[in-house]
Design a protein around this motif. Sequence first.
Motif, PDB file in Angstrom:
ATOM      1  N   MET A  80       0.850  -1.192   0.000  1.00  0.00           N
ATOM      2  CA  MET A  80       0.000   0.000   0.000  1.00  0.00           C
ATOM      3  C   MET A  80       0.885   1.241   0.000  1.00  0.00           C
ATOM      4  O   MET A  80       1.934   1.251   0.626  1.00  0.00           O
ATOM      5  CB  MET A  80      -0.873   0.038   1.249  1.00  0.00           C
ATOM      6  CG  MET A  80      -1.857  -1.091   1.328  1.00  0.00           C
ATOM      7  SD  MET A  80      -2.860  -0.926   2.783  1.00  0.00           S
ATOM      8  CE  MET A  80      -3.731  -2.471   2.757  1.00  0.00           C
ATOM      9  N   VAL A  81       0.423   2.249  -0.678  1.00  0.00           N
ATOM     10  CA  VAL A  81       1.170   3.506  -0.730  1.00  0.00           C
ATOM     11  C   VAL A  81       0.251   4.624  -0.293  1.00  0.00           C
ATOM     12  O   VAL A  81      -0.931   4.629  -0.625  1.00  0.00           O
ATOM     13  CB  VAL A  81       1.688   3.750  -2.165  1.00  0.00           C
ATOM     14  CG1 VAL A  81       2.056   5.196  -2.375  1.00  0.00           C
ATOM     15  CG2 VAL A  81       2.891   2.872  -2.448  1.00  0.00           C
ATOM     16  N   PHE A 101      12.471   5.916  -6.650  1.00  0.00           N
ATOM     17  CA  PHE A 101      12.794   5.454  -5.290  1.00  0.00           C
ATOM     18  C   PHE A 101      12.255   4.050  -4.986  1.00  0.00           C
ATOM     19  O   PHE A 101      13.012   3.189  -4.515  1.00  0.00           O
ATOM     20  CB  PHE A 101      12.267   6.475  -4.272  1.00  0.00           C
ATOM     21  CG  PHE A 101      12.578   6.145  -2.849  1.00  0.00           C
ATOM     22  CD1 PHE A 101      13.786   6.509  -2.273  1.00  0.00           C
ATOM     23  CD2 PHE A 101      11.664   5.461  -2.062  1.00  0.00           C
ATOM     24  CE1 PHE A 101      14.072   6.197  -0.954  1.00  0.00           C
ATOM     25  CE2 PHE A 101      11.945   5.149  -0.748  1.00  0.00           C
ATOM     26  CZ  PHE A 101      13.146   5.517  -0.199  1.00  0.00           C
ATOM     27  N   PRO A 102      10.964   3.780  -5.260  1.00  0.00           N
ATOM     28  CA  PRO A 102      10.455   2.444  -4.922  1.00  0.00           C
ATOM     29  C   PRO A 102      11.221   1.333  -5.640  1.00  0.00           C
ATOM     30  O   PRO A 102      11.488   0.285  -5.051  1.00  0.00           O
ATOM     31  CB  PRO A 102       8.992   2.486  -5.373  1.00  0.00           C
ATOM     32  CG  PRO A 102       8.645   3.925  -5.448  1.00  0.00           C
ATOM     33  CD  PRO A 102       9.901   4.628  -5.830  1.00  0.00           C
ATOM     34  N   ARG A 114      15.219   4.333 -13.434  1.00  0.00           N
ATOM     35  CA  ARG A 114      15.028   5.693 -13.945  1.00  0.00           C
ATOM     36  C   ARG A 114      14.182   5.694 -15.220  1.00  0.00           C
ATOM     37  O   ARG A 114      13.371   6.601 -15.435  1.00  0.00           O
ATOM     38  CB  ARG A 114      16.385   6.358 -14.190  1.00  0.00           C
ATOM     39  CG  ARG A 114      17.040   6.790 -12.891  1.00  0.00           C
ATOM     40  CD  ARG A 114      18.383   7.423 -13.122  1.00  0.00           C
ATOM     41  NE  ARG A 114      18.852   8.092 -11.917  1.00  0.00           N
ATOM     42  CZ  ARG A 114      20.074   8.567 -11.773  1.00  0.00           C
ATOM     43  NH1 ARG A 114      20.947   8.458 -12.748  1.00  0.00           N
ATOM     44  NH2 ARG A 114      20.423   9.162 -10.649  1.00  0.00           N
ATOM     45  N   THR A 115      14.391   4.669 -16.057  1.00  0.00           N
ATOM     46  CA  THR A 115      13.586   4.571 -17.280  1.00  0.00           C
ATOM     47  C   THR A 115      12.115   4.383 -16.913  1.00  0.00           C
ATOM     48  O   THR A 115      11.221   5.014 -17.483  1.00  0.00           O
ATOM     49  CB  THR A 115      14.070   3.383 -18.138  1.00  0.00           C
ATOM     50  OG1 THR A 115      15.480   3.499 -18.286  1.00  0.00           O
ATOM     51  CG2 THR A 115      13.416   3.375 -19.502  1.00  0.00           C
ATOM     52  N   ASP A 116      11.868   3.494 -15.931  1.00  0.00           N
ATOM     53  CA  ASP A 116      10.493   3.277 -15.466  1.00  0.00           C
ATOM     54  C   ASP A 116       9.909   4.572 -14.908  1.00  0.00           C
ATOM     55  O   ASP A 116       8.742   4.892 -15.135  1.00  0.00           O
ATOM     56  CB  ASP A 116      10.460   2.197 -14.366  1.00  0.00           C
ATOM     57  CG  ASP A 116      10.608   0.809 -14.951  1.00  0.00           C
ATOM     58  OD1 ASP A 116      10.622   0.692 -16.181  1.00  0.00           O
ATOM     59  OD2 ASP A 116      10.717  -0.153 -14.160  1.00  0.00           O
ATOM     60  N   ALA A 117      10.753   5.297 -14.156  1.00  0.00           N
ATOM     61  CA  ALA A 117      10.290   6.538 -13.534  1.00  0.00           C
ATOM     62  C   ALA A 117       9.802   7.528 -14.584  1.00  0.00           C
ATOM     63  O   ALA A 117       8.787   8.196 -14.402  1.00  0.00           O
ATOM     64  CB  ALA A 117      11.419   7.154 -12.702  1.00  0.00           C
ATOM     65  N   ALA A 153       5.467   2.418  -7.127  1.00  0.00           N
ATOM     66  CA  ALA A 153       5.634   1.317  -6.170  1.00  0.00           C
ATOM     67  C   ALA A 153       4.688   0.165  -6.511  1.00  0.00           C
ATOM     68  O   ALA A 153       4.733  -0.872  -5.857  1.00  0.00           O
ATOM     69  CB  ALA A 153       5.370   1.811  -4.760  1.00  0.00           C
ATOM     70  N   ARG A 154       3.866   0.373  -7.529  1.00  0.00           N
ATOM     71  CA  ARG A 154       2.889  -0.628  -7.977  1.00  0.00           C
ATOM     72  C   ARG A 154       2.083  -1.179  -6.803  1.00  0.00           C
ATOM     73  O   ARG A 154       2.092  -2.383  -6.523  1.00  0.00           O
ATOM     74  CB  ARG A 154       3.588  -1.757  -8.720  1.00  0.00           C
ATOM     75  CG  ARG A 154       4.233  -1.226  -9.971  1.00  0.00           C
ATOM     76  CD  ARG A 154       5.084  -2.225 -10.657  1.00  0.00           C
ATOM     77  NE  ARG A 154       5.843  -1.545 -11.711  1.00  0.00           N
ATOM     78  CZ  ARG A 154       6.780  -2.102 -12.418  1.00  0.00           C
ATOM     79  NH1 ARG A 154       7.102  -3.347 -12.236  1.00  0.00           N
ATOM     80  NH2 ARG A 154       7.411  -1.415 -13.337  1.00  0.00           N
TER      81      ARG A 154
END
Lengths: 364, 298
Positions: A80-81, A101-102, A114-117, A153-154
């Motif tokens: 959970m986020v 970060f996650p 970073r690519t995902d970010a 963080a999915r």
Amino acid sequence: MRQGLELQGLSKSFRGAPAPALDEVSLSLAPGSCTAVLGPSGSGKSTLLRTVAGLEIPDRGSVLLNGQDLAAVRPERRGMVMVFQRPLLFPHLNVRDNVAFPATIRGVPRRRARTDAESYLELVHMKGTGKRAVTDLSGGQQQRVAIARGLAARPAVLLLDEPFNALDPELRSAMHDLLAHVRKKLHPTILMVTHDHDEAAAVADRIALLHAGRLLQHDPIDALYTRPATLQVSRLMGGTNEIPGTVKDGMHYSVLGAHALPADQQWPDGPATLIIRQEHLLLVPNHSSGSLAVVTGLRSRGPRRLITVTAAGVDLHAEVTPSHALSIGDSVRVQLPTAALAAVGADTAPDTPPLTSPDWKVLA
Amino acid sequence: MPESEVLATRSGQRTAAGPSLKPCMPGVLLAVPAVVLVTVVVGGGSAMVAAQSLGLMPLVGRPELSAAAYTAHGGDLLVGAGLSLAIAGTSTLLACLVGFTAALIIMQGRWCGKLVAAMSTLSVPLPHIVGAAATGLLLADSGLLARVFGAAEGWPAIVGGPWWVAVIFEYAWKESAFVGLVVAGTLATRPVDYEETAALLGAGRLRRLRHVLLPLSLPALMISGTIAFIYSFGSYEVAWLLGRPYPEPLPVMALRLYNSVSLTSRPEAAAIGVITAAVSLGAALVALAFLRKIPLWR
């Protein structure tokens, strides 16, 4: 195994507090749904969210995610986020690294993280801001990045604790659109705390109304407005019209006469208060049918006007367009459309005293 | 010109002049006494010491530019500088480790955190010479611990030993209290929500420490660590009381030469003072350069 988030009898008291922050709160959220927890300040909304997140330990009750009891699961492992009212972006990281970060702490190689970010930044319409310091962003941009970071963080559940409260109305509306966009793309389960009725209606499928730590009603948004479970729910949702009387065979009898109640629901016989939203109450010319009433109050609300009328000794309130050229002392007829009526039994009498005049703050 | 325009123009002049003069001038004037004092004491003192070390202010004879004071104790000077760096570096490292841990405990806000905060607050104003004396009475081979454990014969040479353990211990203890309070003060201004946010993003305790708490504390840690290093490097009393007679750290050597019966040794003491100040200044500049690279500082 039941899917989604389920809260079972959550209770939480804080030392020194006269009343429990949460009192036997039970709630079910379907996967992919968005529920707004609505309630006045101090009603336990944030405590509920923190307890679900694992930041507070409940005195009783349990939190289940897809059937799994999370009592022994630490916050970092709950999936959970939470996005807070303040974006709380890490000041030592730039925008991109905040969103990464996650993934970084999961051990994903930095380049891939970073690519995902970047893709999450694109999702929240913040493409190209990755290398900027978080302090260079405006409040709305920071909140977008905070949402992107949360989504990165999915999480199985996205918890939003009044995330748009500090934003101006225009920006808040844009954030509502963004949330709708995110829901459409990623289908996260969202539990959002707010004290803004309009915001709850704009972003959520259902509303859970909380007061003094107790869950008063959890239903689709329309039901909370038009079919409140209690007078208290009606008042907390801004309802101002209450006509005491009796229900018999699907009809409500009061000083305003007999009014048929909607046929799609069973209405138990007995003493009951007739409820109708001020937006639904109709004021028609004197020669029309309806109860005779006299205008006793006028108040401008921007594009709308709030009219107070007295009919057979009962004060009623109607929200109308300014085209209704009414003055204090004018005679009008009041019509109560059947589809907009609801009756609340005497056994659901609220703790709060009845309103003697519209709660303008709530209406605002 | 109509009266309203005249008033508007006058008002505009006031507004234009205001920010450039009125708000700034009182601030500058208020700072002048402090700036003058610092310039006279630090600048004047440093210039005099430098001049004396270079033979420009001899007690007797004609002033003559010379580096003799710097080379008079060449070997001892290098050993002393290395020893001072080792003592100050080790004690600062320990102080930062212990101080950062103490700050984390203080930030927990529980009873043990309050106890650590109280102990740190009591330790900071205690003079180093008192701390050194207490350390000696505690750790020496005739000290309290050796007596309690009845190990006077086999007690290790903590005080006056080859590893300067007591000196490092005293500096680490005193400076860790300072570092701890500075870092705790900085962390207190950061919301606890950062840690909660990191936890909910999936970071366990160690990762929160590494990725959130440590970076947030880094500027305060570097600044307090640099101050602790410079103090440990430049102060003489602890090493003088708890250290060995030879080799000497730079401040002890400077003190001995300054108090020497031979007044001609004073330029040599001044030269050591200049070297100590230069190393301290270098440490401060290095710390500042690192700080400038930290996004949080920028």
